[in-house]
Structure formats: C-alpha cells, structure tokens
Design a protein around this motif. Structure first.
Motif, PDB file in Angstrom:
ATOM      1  N   GLY A  49       7.714  -0.001  10.949  1.00 24.51           N
ATOM      2  CA  GLY A  49       8.589  -1.124  11.266  1.00 24.51           C
ATOM      3  C   GLY A  49       9.751  -1.253  10.302  1.00 24.51           C
ATOM      4  O   GLY A  49       9.915  -0.473   9.366  1.00 24.51           O
ATOM      5  N   ASP A  50      10.557  -2.250  10.552  1.00 21.81           N
ATOM      6  CA  ASP A  50      11.740  -2.542   9.747  1.00 21.81           C
ATOM      7  C   ASP A  50      11.310  -3.361   8.529  1.00 21.81           C
ATOM      8  O   ASP A  50      10.972  -4.548   8.645  1.00 21.81           O
ATOM      9  N   ALA A  51      11.332  -2.751   7.372  1.00 22.45           N
ATOM     10  CA  ALA A  51      10.830  -3.388   6.149  1.00 22.45           C
ATOM     11  C   ALA A  51      11.562  -4.688   5.831  1.00 22.45           C
ATOM     12  O   ALA A  51      10.931  -5.672   5.412  1.00 22.45           O
ATOM     13  N   ARG A  52      12.873  -4.735   6.021  1.00 24.09           N
ATOM     14  CA  ARG A  52      13.623  -5.970   5.736  1.00 24.09           C
ATOM     15  C   ARG A  52      13.208  -7.094   6.668  1.00 24.09           C
ATOM     16  O   ARG A  52      13.025  -8.235   6.243  1.00 24.09           O
ATOM     17  N   PHE A  53      13.067  -6.779   7.941  1.00 20.94           N
ATOM     18  CA  PHE A  53      12.646  -7.775   8.927  1.00 20.94           C
ATOM     19  C   PHE A  53      11.246  -8.284   8.596  1.00 20.94           C
ATOM     20  O   PHE A  53      10.989  -9.491   8.604  1.00 20.94           O
ATOM     21  N   LEU A  54      10.327  -7.367   8.291  1.00 20.41           N
ATOM     22  CA  LEU A  54       8.946  -7.744   7.993  1.00 20.41           C
ATOM     23  C   LEU A  54       8.860  -8.584   6.727  1.00 20.41           C
ATOM     24  O   LEU A  54       8.130  -9.582   6.683  1.00 20.41           O
ATOM     25  N   ALA A  55       9.607  -8.201   5.704  1.00 26.42           N
ATOM     26  CA  ALA A  55       9.623  -8.983   4.467  1.00 26.42           C
ATOM     27  C   ALA A  55      10.180 -10.382   4.727  1.00 26.42           C
ATOM     28  O   ALA A  55       9.705 -11.368   4.151  1.00 26.42           O
ATOM     29  N   ALA A  56      11.170 -10.474   5.604  1.00 27.20           N
ATOM     30  CA  ALA A  56      11.739 -11.781   5.948  1.00 27.20           C
ATOM     31  C   ALA A  56      10.714 -12.660   6.658  1.00 27.20           C
ATOM     32  O   ALA A  56      10.698 -13.878   6.461  1.00 27.20           O
ATOM     33  N   LYS A  57       9.853 -12.063   7.475  1.00 26.58           N
ATOM     34  CA  LYS A  57       8.805 -12.834   8.152  1.00 26.58           C
ATOM     35  C   LYS A  57       7.845 -13.446   7.119  1.00 26.58           C
ATOM     36  O   LYS A  57       7.440 -14.601   7.245  1.00 26.58           O
ATOM     37  N   ILE A  58       7.515 -12.667   6.117  1.00 28.77           N
ATOM     38  CA  ILE A  58       6.619 -13.170   5.066  1.00 28.77           C
ATOM     39  C   ILE A  58       7.309 -14.274   4.272  1.00 28.77           C
ATOM     40  O   ILE A  58       6.707 -15.320   3.994  1.00 28.77           O
ATOM     41  N   GLN A  59       8.561 -14.069   3.920  1.00 27.92           N
ATOM     42  CA  GLN A  59       9.293 -15.089   3.150  1.00 27.92           C
ATOM     43  C   GLN A  59       9.500 -16.361   3.957  1.00 27.92           C
ATOM     44  O   GLN A  59       9.456 -17.469   3.405  1.00 27.92           O
ATOM     45  N   THR A  60       9.726 -16.228   5.259  1.00 25.19           N
ATOM     46  CA  THR A  60       9.869 -17.408   6.115  1.00 25.19           C
ATOM     47  C   THR A  60       8.570 -18.211   6.128  1.00 25.19           C
ATOM     48  O   THR A  60       8.580 -19.442   6.006  1.00 25.19           O
ATOM     49  N   ALA A  61       7.455 -17.507   6.257  1.00 22.99           N
ATOM     50  CA  ALA A  61       6.150 -18.185   6.246  1.00 22.99           C
ATOM     51  C   ALA A  61       5.905 -18.859   4.900  1.00 22.99           C
ATOM     52  O   ALA A  61       5.381 -19.977   4.843  1.00 22.99           O
ATOM     53  N   ARG A  62       6.291 -18.205   3.828  1.00 28.42           N
ATOM     54  CA  ARG A  62       6.092 -18.808   2.497  1.00 28.42           C
ATOM     55  C   ARG A  62       6.979 -20.041   2.335  1.00 28.42           C
ATOM     56  O   ARG A  62       6.532 -21.070   1.816  1.00 28.42           O
ATOM     57  N   PHE A  63       8.225 -19.940   2.767  1.00 30.20           N
ATOM     58  CA  PHE A  63       9.111 -21.109   2.698  1.00 30.20           C
ATOM     59  C   PHE A  63       8.500 -22.283   3.456  1.00 30.20           C
ATOM     60  O   PHE A  63       8.431 -23.408   2.947  1.00 30.20           O
ATOM     61  N   TYR A  64       8.060 -22.052   4.674  1.00 27.28           N
ATOM     62  CA  TYR A  64       7.466 -23.100   5.497  1.00 27.28           C
ATOM     63  C   TYR A  64       6.255 -23.709   4.774  1.00 27.28           C
ATOM     64  O   TYR A  64       6.101 -24.927   4.709  1.00 27.28           O
ATOM     65  N   ALA A  65       5.423 -22.829   4.224  1.00 27.98           N
ATOM     66  CA  ALA A  65       4.213 -23.295   3.543  1.00 27.98           C
ATOM     67  C   ALA A  65       4.531 -24.121   2.307  1.00 27.98           C
ATOM     68  O   ALA A  65       3.860 -25.124   2.029  1.00 27.98           O
TER      69      ALA A  65
END
Length: 152
Positions: free
Chosen positions: A107-123
């Motif tokens: 997969g696209d590493a930047r996109f995947l890392a952004a998904k994790i960071q988005t979840a962390r921000f929300y949390a």
C-alpha cells in the motif's frame, strides 16, 4: 402496555449496548497491546471511551424503566457519546489495518501513516469528551425534568 414495551426495550437496549461495548473493547485491547506507540495511545483512549459508554448505559437502562422522562432528557448527550466512541472504534480498526499494511510493506505508506495519525488525533483531541458526556447522561436527567416547559 406502553410501560411493558418500554421496559422490554430498555432491557434489550442494555444487551445491545453491552455487546457493542464488548466489541469496541476488543479493538481497544488489541490496539493497547500493539508494539506501535501510536496504536497503544489510541487503544488507551478508546478503552476510556468504552468505559464512559458502559457507565452511561448502566445508568440509562434501569432509569428508562424507573424515570422515563429523565432518561429521555439525556438522549442527546447519550447519542453524542455513542457517536463519538463508535467513531473512535472504527478509526482504531482502520489504524490496525493500516499498520498491518505498513508492516507488510504493502500500500501507499504516506496514506496509511495518515490513517494512523488521523485516528490518534481523534483519540487524543476528541475522545476525551466521552467522560463528560457520560457524566451529563448520569447526572443531568433529573435536573432537566425539574424545569417547567416555560422555564426553557
């Protein structure tokens, strides 16, 4: 008859709330056990959110049968609480999937890392509101119904 229907609905709603909270808790535990610090942080906050949901549901279900007006009065914060925590649950699931792809090099590493960071921000930024919403559910029903309609 309506009272019996309300009591059966409250009991069933309590069972559904427990099942969904258990599913959310499984994801929280998986996140918390993960070796990746971002996922651990998401898991810790999600576990707190699940606790808030359980506390609110534990108050609301018996209150619905005992004091229906007070239970209805807290419907908005209760639904906000569920929306907030289920959003974190789904973002946490997405973060786990993203980390799996990152670890596999797919997969696209930047996109995947952004998904994790988005979840962390929300949390970190939004999910802490869950505790306050749970307290609003538990504490504000009686105060709300104590007001006469013309006092609003």
């Amino acid at each position: 008859a309506n009272d019996l229907i309300g009591r059966k609905t409250a009991r069933d709603g309590g069972a559904v709330a427990r099942v969904v909270a258990d599913e959310m808790d499984k994801v929280a535990q998986e996140l918390a056990r993960h070796g990746e610090p971002n996922l651990q942080a998401i898991g810790a906050r999600l576990a707190e959110g699940v606790t808030a949901v359980r506390m609110a549901a534990a108050w609301l279900v018996p209150s619905y049968g005992a004091n229906t007006r007070a239970a209805h009065a807290v419907a908005v914060p209760y639904l906000k609480l569920w929306g907030l925590v289920t959003g974190a649950w789904q973002l946490g699931r997405g973060a786990l999937a993203a980390q799996k792809h990152l670890s596999a090099g797919t997969g696209d590493a930047r996109f995947l890392a952004a998904k994790i960071q988005t979840a962390r921000f929300y949390a970190e930024a939004l999910l802490p509101q869950a505790a306050g919403l749970a307290q609003a559910v538990i504490a504000s029903g009686d105060a709300t119904v104590a007001l006469a309609a013309e006092q609003f």
